[in-house]
Each structure stands twice: as structure tokens, then as C-alpha cells.
Design an enzyme around this catalytic site. Structure first.
Site, PDB file in Angstrom:
ATOM      1  N   SER A  32      10.127  35.676 -67.858  1.00  0.00           N
ATOM      2  CA  SER A  32       8.962  36.439 -67.316  1.00  0.00           C
ATOM      3  C   SER A  32       8.262  37.116 -68.133  1.00  0.00           C
ATOM      4  CB  SER A  32       9.379  37.149 -65.856  1.00  0.00           C
ATOM      5  OG  SER A  32      10.038  38.317 -66.401  1.00  0.00           O
ATOM      6  N   ASN A 119      15.564  46.808 -61.361  1.00  0.00           N
ATOM      7  CA  ASN A 119      14.963  46.841 -60.027  1.00  0.00           C
ATOM      8  C   ASN A 119      13.830  48.253 -59.804  1.00  0.00           C
ATOM      9  OD1 ASN A 119      16.747  44.789 -59.916  1.00  0.00           O
ATOM     10  ND2 ASN A 119      18.037  45.762 -57.978  1.00  0.00           N
ATOM     11  N   THR A 164     -29.120  33.002 -37.039  1.00  0.00           N
ATOM     12  CA  THR A 164     -27.724  32.733 -36.443  1.00  0.00           C
ATOM     13  C   THR A 164     -27.511  31.118 -36.398  1.00  0.00           C
ATOM     14  OG1 THR A 164     -28.770  32.631 -34.262  1.00  0.00           O
ATOM     15  CG2 THR A 164     -28.175  35.032 -35.117  1.00  0.00           C
ATOM     16  N   HIS A 165     -26.511  30.778 -36.571  1.00  0.00           N
ATOM     17  CA  HIS A 165     -26.023  29.401 -36.515  1.00  0.00           C
ATOM     18  C   HIS A 165     -26.972  28.739 -37.632  1.00  0.00           C
ATOM     19  CE1 HIS A 165     -23.895  30.075 -32.652  1.00  0.00           C
ATOM     20  NE2 HIS A 165     -24.814  30.741 -32.363  1.00  0.00           N
ATOM     21  N   SER A 286     -28.927  21.341 -65.811  1.00  0.00           N
ATOM     22  CA  SER A 286     -27.935  20.024 -65.724  1.00  0.00           C
ATOM     23  C   SER A 286     -28.078  19.318 -67.274  1.00  0.00           C
ATOM     24  CB  SER A 286     -28.707  19.085 -64.562  1.00  0.00           C
ATOM     25  OG  SER A 286     -28.406  18.071 -64.752  1.00  0.00           O
ATOM     26  N   LYS A 292     -33.618  20.972 -63.406  1.00  0.00           N
ATOM     27  CA  LYS A 292     -32.439  21.686 -62.502  1.00  0.00           C
ATOM     28  C   LYS A 292     -32.203  23.050 -63.087  1.00  0.00           C
ATOM     29  CE  LYS A 292     -30.223  20.764 -59.682  1.00  0.00           C
ATOM     30  NZ  LYS A 292     -29.130  19.908 -59.599  1.00  0.00           N
ATOM     31  N   ASN A 294     -29.746  25.533 -61.707  1.00  0.00           N
ATOM     32  CA  ASN A 294     -28.669  25.673 -60.783  1.00  0.00           C
ATOM     33  C   ASN A 294     -28.270  27.178 -60.469  1.00  0.00           C
ATOM     34  OD1 ASN A 294     -28.356  22.855 -60.400  1.00  0.00           O
ATOM     35  ND2 ASN A 294     -27.196  22.854 -62.272  1.00  0.00           N
ATOM     36  N   GLU A 299     -22.291  30.031 -56.979  1.00  0.00           N
ATOM     37  CA  GLU A 299     -21.430  29.005 -56.594  1.00  0.00           C
ATOM     38  C   GLU A 299     -19.825  29.402 -57.044  1.00  0.00           C
ATOM     39  OE1 GLU A 299     -22.786  25.230 -58.016  1.00  0.00           O
ATOM     40  OE2 GLU A 299     -24.792  25.701 -57.156  1.00  0.00           O
ATOM     41  N   TYR A 326      16.897  44.290 -53.601  1.00  0.00           N
ATOM     42  CA  TYR A 326      16.072  43.324 -54.401  1.00  0.00           C
ATOM     43  C   TYR A 326      16.674  42.125 -54.411  1.00  0.00           C
ATOM     44  CZ  TYR A 326      13.716  42.105 -58.710  1.00  0.00           C
ATOM     45  OH  TYR A 326      12.843  41.377 -59.441  1.00  0.00           O
ATOM     46  N   GLN A 331      10.260  38.411 -58.739  1.00  0.00           N
ATOM     47  CA  GLN A 331       9.583  38.185 -60.065  1.00  0.00           C
ATOM     48  C   GLN A 331       8.226  37.178 -59.896  1.00  0.00           C
ATOM     49  OE1 GLN A 331      12.254  37.082 -63.303  1.00  0.00           O
ATOM     50  NE2 GLN A 331      10.893  34.940 -63.545  1.00  0.00           N
TER      51      GLN A 331
END
Length: 465
Positions: A32, A119, A164-165, A286, A292, A294, A299, A326, A331
Site C-alpha cells: 500500500s 491498527n 424553474t424547470h 476547438s 469556438k 468553450n 464542464e 480492524y 487499507q
């Protein structure tokens, strides 16, 4: 086990009852160090505190403690440079540090682990890291909130459609939109503070499961490491990752709020909306289309939500069926936590910078506003003149339908049409079609009237300090 000298061989913290070495297939699964190496500062810090606790418990002489503490400081200096990590053969960060300590002080290093287990050691290291990570994220979110606050202050006089929506609903101030996002991130700051608080319980001194057999002063140990208090139960202490779930959940909600903000920014920066302009420094072009521009910062921030939610689910799933005490499954807890914190520490400052350099386009906002946004204001005018709201709602709905059938904006219906459907509107009905008048009528606390927005700004300023 290997018979290589301590300065070149992998250093194991176990193995006396085993013959031979791990199977080749087991090695990669068991290691690890690639993940927990980032806990080296916490491990050294906790080990130095443990040295002094062992003096108080009568396990170490003061001169031994001084040698061990000096050795750990030299180990930290070596690790700071990164060289010991290159091709390190060790199983984890704990065995690497112990191997390096043997190189520094010889066999005395073998006394450091007295009364301590990996531990409670790793549980302590991870909590120390978690407290620091929580505070770092709080600072980052505070910076993001300050960017939103600055944008809100600059857009008190900007009026735009409220949605809204994803349909136009009522007019609001640009500041009201920015503050809506600010309050979400302010709640995130509170959640991160709670997670940091929850992490502040010291497991060290719990041993592997049954506690420490030496009279270690755990209260003093907790204070020396910046913990609020020691854990209550040794079995629980080595396995408790509730605080980690708190942190992962707080991170996941930050991701959700970043995603919602990112979605708004993507829409508002589009040609179709055009409400907001992001600085070139936070946009990209782009490879094919020269025109473009962006909104990549928005995003990429939006994309973090799935990653962060996934880390929370992974950690919940990891913990859901573990027996008490433990288990080596734990891990894997660090991968999820580290990734969540890393993702936010990258994304949040970028979004904060994008907001700090963005600006509303007031004229474009006004151009997008359809007078149907004031249909509710018409209904409220009727209510003020004694018409029950349900009846008012129905009457204004008929007026909207009349405007649609005639192919004209609601505000361009003839006054006679308004009076035919709802005479209570009065001959001065067209005065309703005033954007500023509409937003100023929403003066209840939390509303979009200027005074209400100013109250929010003052409250946000006070909370952010």
C-alpha cells in the site's frame, strides 16, 4: 523472511511465525506504499508524540526518547526530499519509516512500537490527515464563496429571468442567482467543519484491538497531536471510519453543488443565453472550429460530481459488512478519501478564479426576458383587490392564452382585453409590466428585492469573515 541488512531489505513489522516469503501474486495486493506514502508526515508526527508518551509511561528513558525523536526528525528530513521512496521495497509507510529509523538509531528503533499497533497507528495518521484536509477544503470553499459574493455585489442591479424547470419563471436580480449558489457552498463549509470535528478523536493507545498495556496518558497524547479527546473504546477506535464517511459525504455534496453551478455557467455562457461571460483564461478553444470558446472550467467542475459520489459509495460499500475490529479491507479507505480531496482541491480554486473574472451582460439578460415573467405579478394584483388566489391564477392563465393565440407578448394585449377577462385589474394594469417593480415587491427576507439582497450580502460577508 529476507536476511538482507536493514538498510537495503524491505522492513516488515510482522513475520516471526511465518516461513518463507509472500507469494509473488500476493505482493502487489499486499502493498500500500504507493497510496499511504502521503501519510508520512502524519506518521512521523504521531510517532514522535508516541515516543514522549512512552517516557511518561516508564517504557523509555529520557535519553532514549531524545535519540528516537532526533532519529524521527532526520527520517522526516530524508522523506521531505523524496529519495527514500524511490524503489522502496517496503509494504507500507509505517514499515518504511521504521526501516529508516533503524538506519538512524540502530536497535533502539525497535522500542518505538511498544504498546502500539499498525491498527491504531494508521487510524491516527489518517485522522490527522483528515483534519488537515478538511481545513484545507474549508479554505478553498471560502475562497469560492468570496468569488460568488463579489459577483453578487457587482450584479445587484442586473435583472435576469429566474428559471424553474429550465423555463422562465419570474425576474430576479443577478445577485440573487449568485447568492443562491453561495448559500449552498456555505452549507458545505459547515459540513466540512463537522467532518473535521468528527475526525478529532485519537485512536492511538488502542493497540491492535484490546488497548495499551502501559500507562500511557492518552488525554495528554490527544492534546499534543491536536485531537479533541481520545477514543472511548479500543475495538471501535481501530475500525471507526464514520468520520471518513462524513468527509466523503461533504466532498460529494460539494461536487453536486459544483455540478449545478457548472451547469448554470455552461448555459449562461452559451450563445443562446449569453447572460454571463467567462474570461478567456478559464475557457478553451476547438482544435477544428476557430470560432469556438468553450466553458471548460464549468464542464470539468460539473464532471467531478460522479467521481465524488462514486468515492462515497465505494467507502460505504467497503464498510457495510465488516466485522468488529480492524480488517485489512480498510487499507482501501484511503484511495477514496485521497481522490475526493484531490479532486476538489483542484476544481474549487479553478471555479473560484473563473467566477472572480466573470461578468454578467445586463443588456443580453434584459433582451431574454419575456413579459410572461410578470404573469404572477398580475395574479398578485388581483389578490390585493380581493380576488382569491386560485381564481386570480385562472384568470391570468386565460390572459396568457389570449396573448399566445394572438401571437403577441403578454404586455402588448389591449387594456380592454385585460379588463374583459379580469376587470379588477383596472385601467392602469400596464403598470404591472415593470421589471424593477416586480423584483422590489419580493421584499420578504430571502427575497430578490434590493433590501433583501443587501441583507443576504451582509449576512454572507459576516459569515465569511
Amino acid at each position: 523472511m529476507s536476511n538482507e541488512p536493514a538498510d537495503t531489505a524491505a522492513h516488515s513489522l510482522w513475520g516471526g511465525r511465518f516461513e518463507g516469503v509472500l507469494a509473488p501474486e500476493m505482493g502487489p495486493l499486499n502493498l500500500s506504499l504507493d497510496v499511504d506514502r502521503r501519510l508520512w508526515r502524519e506518521d512521523v508526527r504521531a510517532s514522535r508524540a508516541w515516543v514522549h508518551a512512552l517516557v511518561g509511561a516508564g517504557v523509555l528513558e529520557r535519553d532514549e526518547a531524545e535519540r528516537l525523536d532526533g532519529g524521527l526528525r532526520r527520517v522526516a528530513e530524508r522523506l521531505e526530499g523524496g529519495a527514500p521512496f524511490a524503489d522502496a521495497p517496503d509494504e507500507d509507510i509505517h514499515s518504511l519509516i521504521e526501516r529508516l529509523l533503524f538506519q538512524e538509531v540502530g536497535e533502539l528503533a525497535g522500542k518505538l512500537h511498544t504498546g502500539r499497533s499498525r491498527n491504531d497507528q494508521v487510524a491516527t495518521d489518517l485522522r490527522l490527515w483528515g483534519m488537515g484536509a478538511g481545513r484545507d477544503l474549508e479554505r478553498d470553499i471560502t475562497g469560492l464563496c468570496r468569488s460568488l459574493l463579489a459577483l453578487a455585489r457587482a450584479s445587484v442591479d442586473v435583472l435576469l429571468p429566474g428559471y424553474t424547470h429550465l423555463q422562465q419563471g419570474q425576474p430576479i436580480r443577478g445577485a440573487q442567482w449568485a447568492l443562491a449558489h453561495l448559500w449552498a457552498f456555505e452549507r458545505d463549509r459547515t459540513r466540512l467543519d463537522r467532518a473535521t470535528h468528527a475526525a478529532g478523536v485519537l485512536p492511538l493507545g488502542s493497540g491492535a484491538i484490546a488497548g495499551c498495556p502501559f500507562p500511557v496518558d492518552r488525554e495528554a497524547l490527544a492534546r499534543s497531536l491536536g485531537f479533541r479527546r481520545p477514543s472511548e473504546n479500543s475495538v471501535d477506535a481501530v475500525s471507526d471510519r464514520d468520520w471518513a464517511l462524513d468527509l466523503a459525504y461533504a466532498c460529494a455534496l460539494v461536487g453536486v453543488h459544483l455540478s449545478r453551478l457548472g451547469e448554470d455557467l455552461v448555459l449562461f455562457a452559451s450563445t443562446e443565453f449569453g447572460f454571463l461571460r467567462l474570461a478567456d483564461a478559464y475557457s478553451t478553444g476547438s482544435s477544428l472550429m476557430p470560432q469556438k470558446r468553450n466553458p471548460d472550467v464549468a464542464e470539468l467542475a460539473r464532471a467531478q460530481a460522479g467521481r465524488l459520489a462514486g468515492n462515497l459509495v465505494a467507502l460505504l460499500t467497503l464498510l457495510k459488512a465488516l466485522p468488529s475490529g480492524y480488517n485489512r479491507d480498510l487499507q482501501e479507505d484511503k484511495r477514496s478519501l485521497f481522490d475526493s480531496v484531490d479532486a476538489l482541491r483542484t476544481a474549487v480554486p479553478a471555479v473560484a478564479g473563473a467566477l472572480a473574472t466573470s461578468a454578467f451582460r445586463p443588456e443580453r439578460c434584459r433582451q431574454a426576458m419575456d413579459t410572461e415573467l410578470l404573469a404572477t405579478d398580475l395574479a398578485e394584483r388581483l389578490v390585493r383587490r380581493g380576488v382569491p388566489f386560485r381564481r386570480s391564477h385562472e384568470l391570468v392563465g386565460r390572459l396568457v392564452r389570449r396573448a399566445e393565440d394572438a401571437g403577441v407578448p403578454l404586455a402588448e394585449l389591449p387594456v380592454d382585453t385585460f379588463l374583459e377577462v379580469a376587470p379588477e385589474l383596472g385601467h392602469d394594469v400596464l403598470e404591472v409590466f415593470d421589471w424593477e417593480r416586480s423584483v422590489e415587491s419580493r421584499s420578504a427576507p430571502g427575497g430578490t428585492a434590493r433590501a433583501s439582497v443587501q441583507e443576504q450580502l451582509a449576512e454572507a460577508e459576516g459569515r465569511l469573515g
